[in-house]
Design a protein around this motif. Structure first.
Motif, PDB file in Angstrom:
ATOM      1  N   GLU A 159       0.798  -1.228   0.000  1.00 58.08           N
ATOM      2  CA  GLU A 159       0.000   0.000   0.000  1.00 58.08           C
ATOM      3  C   GLU A 159       0.829   1.277   0.000  1.00 58.08           C
ATOM      4  OE1 GLU A 159      -0.842   0.259   4.753  1.00 58.08           O
ATOM      5  OE2 GLU A 159      -1.476  -1.534   3.684  1.00 58.08           O
ATOM      6  N   GLU A 160       2.135   1.186   0.376  1.00 55.83           N
ATOM      7  CA  GLU A 160       2.920   2.389   0.636  1.00 55.83           C
ATOM      8  C   GLU A 160       3.924   2.741  -0.455  1.00 55.83           C
ATOM      9  OE1 GLU A 160       5.492  -0.892   1.514  1.00 55.83           O
ATOM     10  OE2 GLU A 160       3.410  -0.508   2.087  1.00 55.83           O
ATOM     11  N   ILE A 161       4.287   1.790  -1.312  1.00 55.70           N
ATOM     12  CA  ILE A 161       5.433   1.988  -2.209  1.00 55.70           C
ATOM     13  C   ILE A 161       5.012   1.852  -3.663  1.00 55.70           C
ATOM     14  CG2 ILE A 161       6.164  -0.447  -2.218  1.00 55.70           C
ATOM     15  CD1 ILE A 161       9.084   0.652  -1.922  1.00 55.70           C
ATOM     16  N   THR A 162       5.687   2.585  -4.557  1.00 54.76           N
ATOM     17  CA  THR A 162       5.367   2.533  -5.980  1.00 54.76           C
ATOM     18  C   THR A 162       6.336   1.614  -6.708  1.00 54.76           C
ATOM     19  OG1 THR A 162       6.834   4.335  -6.686  1.00 54.76           O
ATOM     20  CG2 THR A 162       4.651   4.956  -5.838  1.00 54.76           C
ATOM     21  N   THR A 163       5.955   1.195  -7.899  1.00 53.33           N
ATOM     22  CA  THR A 163       6.862   0.377  -8.698  1.00 53.33           C
ATOM     23  C   THR A 163       8.073   1.183  -9.154  1.00 53.33           C
ATOM     24  OG1 THR A 163       5.561   0.834 -10.695  1.00 53.33           O
ATOM     25  CG2 THR A 163       5.064  -1.201  -9.493  1.00 53.33           C
ATOM     26  N   PHE A 164       7.911   2.492  -9.364  1.00 47.15           N
ATOM     27  CA  PHE A 164       9.049   3.344  -9.717  1.00 47.15           C
ATOM     28  C   PHE A 164      10.117   3.263  -8.629  1.00 47.15           C
ATOM     29  CE2 PHE A 164       5.277   5.376 -11.598  1.00 47.15           C
ATOM     30  CZ  PHE A 164       5.669   5.538 -12.916  1.00 47.15           C
ATOM     31  N   GLU A 165       9.678   3.354  -7.389  1.00 42.89           N
ATOM     32  CA  GLU A 165      10.597   3.337  -6.256  1.00 42.89           C
ATOM     33  C   GLU A 165      11.251   1.968  -6.084  1.00 42.89           C
ATOM     34  OE1 GLU A 165       7.916   6.745  -3.976  1.00 42.89           O
ATOM     35  OE2 GLU A 165       7.592   4.609  -3.592  1.00 42.89           O
ATOM     36  N   ILE A 166      10.472   0.923  -6.309  1.00 44.16           N
ATOM     37  CA  ILE A 166      11.020  -0.429  -6.197  1.00 44.16           C
ATOM     38  C   ILE A 166      12.089  -0.664  -7.253  1.00 44.16           C
ATOM     39  CG2 ILE A 166      10.466  -2.862  -6.541  1.00 44.16           C
ATOM     40  CD1 ILE A 166       7.827  -2.363  -5.079  1.00 44.16           C
ATOM     41  N   VAL A 167      11.849  -0.228  -8.474  1.00 43.75           N
ATOM     42  CA  VAL A 167      12.840  -0.416  -9.535  1.00 43.75           C
ATOM     43  C   VAL A 167      14.142   0.294  -9.176  1.00 43.75           C
ATOM     44  CG1 VAL A 167      13.411   0.171 -11.923  1.00 43.75           C
ATOM     45  CG2 VAL A 167      11.194  -0.848 -11.384  1.00 43.75           C
ATOM     46  N   ARG A 168      14.048   1.494  -8.611  1.00 43.39           N
ATOM     47  CA  ARG A 168      15.271   2.201  -8.217  1.00 43.39           C
ATOM     48  C   ARG A 168      16.021   1.445  -7.116  1.00 43.39           C
ATOM     49  NH1 ARG A 168      12.133   6.985  -9.495  1.00 43.39           N
ATOM     50  NH2 ARG A 168      11.352   7.206  -7.361  1.00 43.39           N
ATOM     51  N   ASP A 193      -1.435   2.310 -13.023  1.00 46.87           N
ATOM     52  CA  ASP A 193      -2.198   1.386 -13.847  1.00 46.87           C
ATOM     53  C   ASP A 193      -1.523   0.014 -13.761  1.00 46.87           C
ATOM     54  OD1 ASP A 193      -4.103   1.105 -16.434  1.00 46.87           O
ATOM     55  OD2 ASP A 193      -2.236   0.010 -16.754  1.00 46.87           O
ATOM     56  N   PRO A 194      -2.277  -1.052 -13.444  1.00 51.78           N
ATOM     57  CA  PRO A 194      -1.640  -2.362 -13.232  1.00 51.78           C
ATOM     58  C   PRO A 194      -0.787  -2.853 -14.393  1.00 51.78           C
ATOM     59  CG  PRO A 194      -3.870  -2.392 -12.373  1.00 51.78           C
ATOM     60  CD  PRO A 194      -3.714  -1.090 -13.090  1.00 51.78           C
ATOM     61  N   LEU A 195      -1.236  -2.668 -15.632  1.00 49.95           N
ATOM     62  CA  LEU A 195      -0.453  -3.163 -16.763  1.00 49.95           C
ATOM     63  C   LEU A 195       0.795  -2.315 -16.987  1.00 49.95           C
ATOM     64  CD1 LEU A 195      -3.242  -4.201 -19.297  1.00 49.95           C
ATOM     65  CD2 LEU A 195      -1.899  -5.654 -17.767  1.00 49.95           C
ATOM     66  N   LEU A 196       0.693  -1.017 -16.815  1.00 51.53           N
ATOM     67  CA  LEU A 196       1.879  -0.169 -16.941  1.00 51.53           C
ATOM     68  C   LEU A 196       2.853  -0.436 -15.799  1.00 51.53           C
ATOM     69  CD1 LEU A 196       0.266   3.235 -18.018  1.00 51.53           C
ATOM     70  CD2 LEU A 196       1.311   1.474 -19.461  1.00 51.53           C
ATOM     71  N   ALA A 197       2.315  -0.655 -14.611  1.00 56.90           N
ATOM     72  CA  ALA A 197       3.165  -0.983 -13.460  1.00 56.90           C
ATOM     73  C   ALA A 197       3.879  -2.302 -13.693  1.00 56.90           C
ATOM     74  CB  ALA A 197       2.324  -1.045 -12.187  1.00 56.90           C
ATOM     75  N   LEU A 198       3.164  -3.277 -14.227  1.00 54.08           N
ATOM     76  CA  LEU A 198       3.781  -4.572 -14.502  1.00 54.08           C
ATOM     77  C   LEU A 198       4.881  -4.442 -15.547  1.00 54.08           C
ATOM     78  CD1 LEU A 198       4.002  -7.598 -14.174  1.00 54.08           C
ATOM     79  CD2 LEU A 198       2.084  -7.868 -15.765  1.00 54.08           C
ATOM     80  N   ASP A 199       4.670  -3.629 -16.556  1.00 50.90           N
ATOM     81  CA  ASP A 199       5.716  -3.415 -17.560  1.00 50.90           C
ATOM     82  C   ASP A 199       7.001  -2.893 -16.915  1.00 50.90           C
ATOM     83  OD1 ASP A 199       4.105  -4.297 -19.617  1.00 50.90           O
ATOM     84  OD2 ASP A 199       3.492  -2.285 -20.248  1.00 50.90           O
ATOM     85  N   ARG A 200       6.860  -2.068 -15.872  1.00 51.51           N
ATOM     86  CA  ARG A 200       8.046  -1.517 -15.212  1.00 51.51           C
ATOM     87  C   ARG A 200       8.817  -2.580 -14.432  1.00 51.51           C
ATOM     88  NH1 ARG A 200       4.676   3.116 -15.048  1.00 51.51           N
ATOM     89  NH2 ARG A 200       3.534   2.496 -13.188  1.00 51.51           N
ATOM     90  N   VAL A 201       8.090  -3.497 -13.805  1.00 45.87           N
ATOM     91  CA  VAL A 201       8.763  -4.447 -12.910  1.00 45.87           C
ATOM     92  C   VAL A 201       8.886  -5.853 -13.488  1.00 45.87           C
ATOM     93  CG1 VAL A 201       8.031  -3.177 -10.862  1.00 45.87           C
ATOM     94  CG2 VAL A 201       6.608  -5.071 -11.697  1.00 45.87           C
ATOM     95  N   ALA A 202       8.329  -6.096 -14.671  1.00 42.57           N
ATOM     96  CA  ALA A 202       8.253  -7.455 -15.215  1.00 42.57           C
ATOM     97  C   ALA A 202       9.572  -8.221 -15.175  1.00 42.57           C
ATOM     98  CB  ALA A 202       7.704  -7.419 -16.641  1.00 42.57           C
TER      99      ALA A 202
END
Length: 328
Positions: A159-168, A193-202
């Motif tokens: 709930e607290e963190i974004t995929t952008f932050e996780i990738v970094r 957006d779930p699909l855009l988020a998944l593209d970042r972390v896939a």
């Protein structure tokens, strides 16, 4: 598409708390292939290696893999976890090392954990960026033991963190140290957006958590409402298609938390500096369209049903029945 390993949130199969042996029996009877408990300390307070081996063997005899995560790893709360303190003789980082060593014989490469809570992101005491920096430093301290054990910590899109932050964070510590537990009903809470988020972390996904959600209107905010798989906004066919080649472990994780987004609150949106106008628009459009589709009575019914995870269990199993099954 090749079959993917899949699992179900065991903690919801039987009333909490349920002995793990009963959970394993229930999972085996359902034809599922695995059980994941969020913390290894749920299985043994003392990280008793013999007990863990016996539990794992009992599960294996029923065709079930026993898996376990570790507690929250927020750098400001490590010393508040009595289990980590006890396991490390007063040193919580040493306690994490012991917990990882205990999990290793259970098999699997990715050890799930959650960083923190939504309150951390909006803390006025310690800026969120500082919390992320210190969290990354903590992961760096744990990197040698993870590499030695050939394990990765698997951070949940909570709930607290974004995929952008996780990738970094992954770029900072290495993808041999940190992977992603992709939880699409949660990325909505950070306006992703779930699909855009998944593209970042896939490239980094080790686990995927299966659930579904929609939105209802609460004045100027939009509240996430969990619902049976197939009744919400998530396109699971598209999600699984994107993951077919990497074949992560899938676990049914039936949430209960009631959170929301505030897309028209400038203070709230400012706390998400990575968010693009395009992605913001996709999420707002999907959420507001969904919210308008519900009558007041329907929205109230959804809200009242949030804690009833059992009603969402069988629809999730049926929807995912085309895949071989594992466990959470």
């Amino acid at each position: 598409m090749s079959a993917l390993p899949f699992g179900v949130g065991a903690r919801w199969v039987l009333p909490n708390p349920a002995p793990i042996t009963e959970v394993v029996e229930a999972v085996a009877d359902l034809g599922l292939a695995g059980v994941l408990t969020p913390s290894v300390f749920d299985l043994t307070d003392t990280l008793d290696a013999q007990l863990l081996a016996e539990l794992a063997d009992t599960a294996k005899a029923r065709g079930v893999r026993l898996a376990a995560g570790i507690p929250y790893l927020h750098p400001f709360r490590l010393d508040q976890d009595k289990h980590l303190m006890q396991a490390g003789d007063g040193d919580p980082v040493a306690g994490v090392r012991r917990a990882l060593e205990a999990v290793k014989p259970l098999g699997g490469r990715d050890v799930p954990f959650v960083l923190g809570y939504v309150e951390d992101r909006f803390s006025t005491v310690v800026p969120w960026e500082d919390q992320l920096r210190l969290s990354t430093q903590l992961l760096g301290k744990l990197a040698p033991v993870l590499r030695d054990l050939e394990l990765r910590l698997c951070i949940k899109t909570h709930e607290e963190i974004t995929t952008f932050e996780i990738v970094r964070m992954i770029e900072a510590v290495g993808d041999d140290v940190l992977s992603v537990g992709f939880d699409p009903v949660n990325v909505y809470l950070r306006m992703e957006d779930p699909l855009l988020a998944l593209d970042r972390v896939a490239p980094y996904v080790g686990h995927v958590y299966v659930d579904d959600a929609t939105f209802v209107s609460t004045g100027q905010s939009l509240a996430r409402r969990l619902c049976p798989l197939g009744n919400g906004l998530l396109d699971w066919s598209a999600i699984l298609a994107r993951l077919a080649d990497s074949a992560p472990e899938l676990w049914i994780d039936l949430h209960k938390g009631q959170y929301g987004i505030s897309p028209y609150d400038s203070t709230w949106t400012t706390a998400h500096p990575d968010l693009s106008v395009y992605e913001y628009g996709r999420v707002v459009n999907a959420a507001t369209t969904a919210a308008r589709s519900f009558t007041t009575a329907e929205a109230e019914g959804l809200t009242a049903a949030q804690a009833d995870v059992h009603s969402r269990f069988l629809p999730a199993v049926r929807t995912m029945s085309g895949y071989s099954l594992t466990w959470r």
